[in-house]
Structure formats: C-alpha cells, structure tokens
Design an enzyme around this catalytic site. Structure first.
Site, PDB file in Angstrom:
ATOM      1  N   LYS B 100       0.886  -1.169   0.000  1.00 22.97           N
ATOM      2  CA  LYS B 100       0.000   0.000   0.000  1.00 22.97           C
ATOM      3  C   LYS B 100       0.920   1.213   0.000  1.00 22.97           C
ATOM      4  CE  LYS B 100      -3.810   2.238   2.333  1.00 22.97           C
ATOM      5  NZ  LYS B 100      -3.446   3.164   3.409  1.00 22.97           N
ATOM      6  N   GLY B 161      -8.129   9.902   9.264  1.00 19.52           N
ATOM      7  CA  GLY B 161      -8.394  10.041  10.696  1.00 19.52           C
ATOM      8  C   GLY B 161      -9.472  11.054  11.038  1.00 19.52           C
ATOM      9  N   ALA B 187      -9.478   6.187   3.948  1.00 13.12           N
ATOM     10  CA  ALA B 187      -9.318   7.403   4.755  1.00 13.12           C
ATOM     11  C   ALA B 187     -10.599   8.216   4.861  1.00 13.12           C
ATOM     12  CB  ALA B 187      -8.208   8.303   4.221  1.00 13.12           C
ATOM     13  N   GLY B 188     -10.930   8.553   6.094  1.00 16.77           N
ATOM     14  CA  GLY B 188     -12.059   9.440   6.367  1.00 16.77           C
ATOM     15  C   GLY B 188     -13.372   8.735   6.646  1.00 16.77           C
ATOM     16  N   ASN B 209      -9.727   2.349   9.564  1.00 13.45           N
ATOM     17  CA  ASN B 209      -8.884   2.104  10.737  1.00 13.45           C
ATOM     18  C   ASN B 209      -9.416   2.817  11.966  1.00 13.45           C
ATOM     19  OD1 ASN B 209      -6.768   1.230  12.373  1.00 13.45           O
ATOM     20  ND2 ASN B 209      -5.521   3.002  11.863  1.00 13.45           N
ATOM     21  N   THR B 210      -9.303   4.167  11.974  1.00 11.48           N
ATOM     22  CA  THR B 210      -9.653   4.932  13.175  1.00 11.48           C
ATOM     23  C   THR B 210     -11.049   4.606  13.693  1.00 11.48           C
ATOM     24  OG1 THR B 210      -8.240   6.701  12.376  1.00 11.48           O
ATOM     25  CG2 THR B 210      -9.803   7.295  14.092  1.00 11.48           C
TER      26      THR B 210
END
Lengths: 374, 258
Positions: B100, B161, B187-188, B209-210
């Site tokens: 990645k 994040g 992301a986001g 993830n977050t």
C-alpha cells in the site's frame, strides 16, 4: 511568511503577560466551544487562571482528540546520557560549568554497553543527551554515537548543543530522526540572568535553531520551555507561537512538545513563586492537544507516578521509562552527577504494565531507519 | 457476495482494516476476526523488519496465523525514493510483494503527494510489486495510476483520521465510473453509514482504521462495518432507486389515459 522576530519580539513578552492575566471566564468558554482550529488566543485563554476551573472540560476534549489521532497508544523511549561535560553556566542545571562535579563522556564501548542494556529492556526509540561542550561532544562525536547505535534502535533523537545547518544536515544523513532544543525561557531579559556564560547565552542563536533544523530536513523537532524559570503561562504561549510559526514554515516536519518542570539539582536555588501545580500542567498539556491534534506530547520521569499514570489520557503520546539522567547511569555508574532528579523510578516493565492495565498499548517502534536515505 | 479479485488474490469480504491505534494487539486481532476482514494494512515503521517478522512480530504473527492477508504500507515516506526502499524492505520482511503506497510529506493533514506517488508507483510496478496507492480523489491521477499498472486505486473520502465520511463523493463517483481496476475508498470513513454510502455508489471495497480502532468497542464496531459494507455492496448490485428532487406518485396519475 511571518517573521520569527516579529512574533517573539522584545515587546511580545509584555503583551502576552498582560493578555493572559486578563482572560475572563467568558473568553475561556468561547475558546472551549471552538469547533475549528484553535488560535494562539484560544491557547492563551485555555491556559489562563480562569481556564483552570474548566480542567474537566479541557481534559474530556483533549482525551477525545488524542484517541481520534493516536488511538490508545503511548510510545516509550529511553534517554541515554552520553556526557555531562558542559561549557555553559546555567544557574538551574546540575551540569553547569561552575559545578564541581566529576565529568564523564562515554567511550564507544561504553555507549554500546548502555545500548545493549536498553535494548534488552525493549526500547527501540532512544534520546541521546549531552551537555554543551563543543570540543568533546561536537558533531563528530554525535555522528559517531549515532552510527554505533543504529544497529540497536529504529529512532534516534538527540538533545545536544545547537548546531549550524550543515552540521544538522550531516547528523540527519547519519540517521538522526529528532532534535530536541528547548528555549528554556522565551523571556529575553531573564534568559540572560539564567544563562550567564557560554554559547548558550546567545538567545537569538538558540531561538533560530529550529529554523536551521527545518532547513536541514529533520523529521521531528522537539520544543519546550523549562517551566518554572519565568511565568509559565507566558513562556508556554511563546512556545506555542514558536510551534505555530514552524508548523507553517515546515509542513513536512513533525513536532513534539516536552514539559520539563524544575526539579532540585546540585546547587540549584528554587523559586517557589514560579512553581507550576499538577492541575496547571495538566491544563497546559490538554490545551496543546486542542491547539494541534497531530502534536506529539512527551512526559519524562521528572514527574511523579500518580501524575504519569493518568496524564497520557489528556494528550501525552510519548513517555520515558526507567530513566537514568547521568552518563553511564544504566550500567556503569551509580545515579549521581545527574542533570535532574527523577521522581518516577519504576522499572520499564512496571510502566509497560501500568499502560497495559489502563487499556493502552505501549509502542516500542514507530519508525524505521529505512527512511533515512536523503 | 460477489468476490473481489485483486491481482492474483480473491477476497470474499470487501472490508479492509488498519492495524494502528488499538489498545492492544489482541484487541486488534479480535476486531479483525469479528469483522470478517481478509486483509489488514500495517505500517512498516511499526514492525520489526528482520526476516523472521512474520513469526516473531507481535502485530504480524497473529494475523498470519489467522490467515489474514498482510498489506504492508509505506507510511512515514516523504518521497518516492523512500517509499520504494520501504516497499523493498517490506517485501523482504513480510514475504509479500503487495504494497500500500502512502507518501504524505505533509504532517498536518497527511495528504498524499500525487507526483511522488505516481513516480513511486511506476517504479514499484516495474519491480514486480502489486501496488495499491493511497491518493486524492483525483480522477486523472487515478487513470494515470491505472495505466501504469497499479492493481487498484485508493482515493480518500476525506482527510485521514478525520471520520468526516464521503466529502469527496462526487470525485469518487467519477473515479468509479472511469476505472477499470478496483476502487477502494481509503481514509475518512468514520461510521458504518459512510462505508455503506461508498459501496452504494460502486466502490469495490473500503479501508477503515480509526473508526474501528478507537470505538469504545472495536469488536462490535468491526461487525457493524462488515454489515455496512455488505449492505452497500448488495444495494449497489440491486440497483438503487433513483432519487428525485420532486415528489413522484407511486401509482402513476396518468394511468387512466392509457
């Protein structure tokens, strides 16, 4: 581009001193309710005496932001003191030139011996510390130490005398990831009283160190004020201004803030009037988190067990553990000749367990030497 | 669910998870397993990079034992050169040629550098990597990455994040429309509903993830994302009803004229 000397000027101390001691409850509430980016005025409002009453709100907001950005993790690192030789007279420091203490600079084999001990403890991030003695612990000595330590550690930080841009370039190329350089106090007048002799007495050269580091391509710059030398609020506002200026100028650099509070060291007079309480330190840490979500905030073993066991929830992202603050302190010498006294003398394992029980992952490694190729 | 094929690998689950920010490695593994995710991305900088990483590293080893595919990432790289070196180290340490590609010199928003990313992608493809680049929701850039041989493109929904969801929805829709390779939203994504939205408009998969790692209960949140991704995928396959700005009578008013 903002000029550093306009931002941190002869007049800025008086301006912010007046500002921060006249913050109203309403000002604090306004800053607490900001949803976007915090300004330096918000920062000043939140660290003011009026802001202290809102510590619970500050703590909750800082906790939320810290978890969003860093999750439930705390990085662990160890300081390794390489030398206590110093050409400066700094009235608060145990290593000051005028102190009649035994001086010691680690040899290559001693550096490796200390490194092997720390590696066995689990450390992968290390902070190398020296006094400021150009002839014995100059750029070449540090570059050599970094070369010796690279096989042991993924991230190497240094806290040494300020250098010029070319010297920093050399150290970055040799594998230095982070440089910590604290202004001690941003008050130009009192700075002279604390730093009476040696290169460190040059306020301006020290202030511009972070600019030279940014130009040299460093990955991370650590800033801080020695809390307790002067009005901690005004010093912290200047430190935050310094950070905001650098963040704008060097967007590819990471920043960390440390919170050294004066502790008794050999022959040092203590000014109780400038003592910062635990609540105030927590207030400051939480306010930094609200100022910048990405900022790394670091706490050392100067602080007490109870404080350290709780403060990472308010924004701290990196902690030292099991520290010795004298050269050779881990394997060669008893803890004496120290730069400052440590308060939290628990072992690394105890700190690791404390974090784990609190539901946080202690992080040993968050960097790789592969990224040092420029 | 229709499988997702990336390079030589077939996935039966379209949720990819990150491995950072968890309270412990054990919790990370449990969340991954609960979510059904078959691939987890891991920052090279977080792991031991010796040859035996896949059996010794505390993050990697349990993922390998659980049969989860590892997707090392180059987080920390500021230039193409650094990213290529990191990818080579990852290939050696984790014995995978999947990478990645993340290059974000900006430390404030961690936004990917499109120029360095394209340069690195071209080089990595030539070196035999399966390249999954993290990029802005930039349709021409995604086309360039596809043309140079990337296995997928991974446009961001909003800054990493931020949990702000599909802020780049319109651009992502163009990327999906134009792409001949899988489009993975990275992301986001802050809530399961964001993941559903991404899948509904035709994304091939989402990476989260977050939102999972920092949830009060990451295991339950992992399950929620699994369901959300599946719901969005099925909805897209089923052909969502068109939305109108005006009211539409469900039984046509003009039937009597026929």
């Amino acid at each position: 581009m903002i000029n550093l000397n306009d931002l941190i000027s002869k007049n800025s101390w008086a301006y912010w001193e007046d500002y921060v001691h006249n913050v109203s409850r309403h000002d604090v509430e306004t800053s607490l309710n900001i949803t976007g980016k915090h300004s330096i005025q918000d920062f000043a409002n939140l660290i003011s005496a009026s802001g202290e009453q809102f510590i619970n709100n500050l703590a909750a907001a800082a906790n939320q932001k810290t978890i969003q950005r860093f999750g439930r993790t705390v990085q662990l690192y160890a300081p390794m003191y390489l030398s206590n030789e110093c050409q400066n007279i700094c009235t608060y420091c145990g290593f000051s030139f005028d102190h009649k203490i035994q001086r010691k600079t680690l040899t290559d084999s001693e550096i490796i011996q200390e490194a092997e001990f720390l590696k066995l403890q689990g450390f992968d991030h290390i902070l190398l510390v020296t006094g400021e003695a150009n002839k014995t612990v100059g750029t070449n000595y540090i570059a050599n130490a970094v070369k010796l330590l690279q096989p042991y550690f993924s991230q190497i930080a240094i806290e040494i005398q300020p250098l010029n841009t070319d010297e920093y370039k050399l150290l970055v190329a040799s594998g230095v990831h982070t440089v910590l350089v604290y202004q001690e106090t941003y008050n130009r007048n009192t700075y002279k009283e604390y730093h009476t002799k040696g290169k460190k007495s040059n306020y301006q050269y020290r202030l511009e160190t972070a600019d030279r580091l940014g130009e040299a391509g460093i990955h991370k710059i650590g800033l801080g004020a020695l809390l307790g030398l002067d009005d901690w609020r005004v010093d912290s506002i200047h430190c935050a201004l310094h950070f905001l200026y650098l963040r704008q100028k060097f967007p590819s650099v990471k920043f960390s803030i440390s919170f050294p509070r004066l502790r008794p060291a050999v022959g040092v007079k203590h000014d109780e009037n400038k003592f910062m309480t635990d609540v105030q330190l927590a207030q400051l840490i939480a306010t930094y988190r609200l100022l910048d979500i990405n900022l790394e905030l670091s706490i050392s073993t100067r602080e007490a067990k109870k404080f350290r066991d709780n403060i990472f929830k308010l924004g701290i992202t990196s902690m030292s553990a099991g520290s010795k603050t004298n050269p050779g302190g881990y394997t060669l010498l008893e803890q004496e000749l120290e730069q400052f006294e440590i308060d939290d003398d628990r072992s690394v394992q105890e700190i690791y367990d404390m974090l784990t029980i609190a539901g946080y992952e202690p992080v040993w490694k968050d960097w790789d030497q592969i990224f040092h190729i420029n | 669910m229709h499988p997702l094929i990336i390079a030589d690998h077939t996935f039966h689950n379209r949720l990819i998870l990150g491995s950072g920010k968890y309270a412990s490695a054990e919790l990370m593994i449990a969340s991954v397993l609960a979510s059904g995710s078959e691939m987890v991305t891991i920052a090279l900088k977080r792991i031991v990079t010796q040859q035996d990483a896949i059996t010794s590293d505390h993050l990697i080893a349990p993922l390998v034992r659980a049969g989860v595919k590892l997707l090392p990432n180059t987080s920390g790289a500021r230039t193409a050169k650094e990213a290529v070196l990191a990818a080579e180290l990852a290939r050696q340490a984790l014995q995978t040629n999947w990478i990645k590609l993340e290059i974000h010199p900006d430390q404030n928003y961690l936004l990917p550098d499109p120029i360095e990313t394209l340069i690195a992608a071209e080089e990595l493809v030539k070196k035999g990597f399966v390249v999954l680049p993290y990029v802005h929701a930039d349709p021409p850039l995604c086309k360039r990455l596809e043309n140079c041989g990337c296995a997928v493109v991974m446009p961001l929904a909003s800054p990493i994040g931020s949990n702000k969801g599909m802020q780049m929805r319109d651009m992502i829709a163009i990327i999906i429309e134009q792409s001949n390779i899988p489009v993975i939203i990275d992301a986001g994504i802050g809530k399961p509903s964001h993941a559903t939205e991404a899948m509904e408009i035709g994304a091939s998969a989402v990476l989260v993830n977050t939102a999972v790692a920092t949830a009060n209960d990451p295991i339950e949140m992992g399950k929620a994302f699994d369901m959300a991704v599946k719901a969005g995928f099925i909805a897209n396959s089923a052909g969502p009803a068109i939305s109108y700005s005006n009211a539409q009578a469900s039984s046509p008013l003009t039937e009597f004229l026929m």
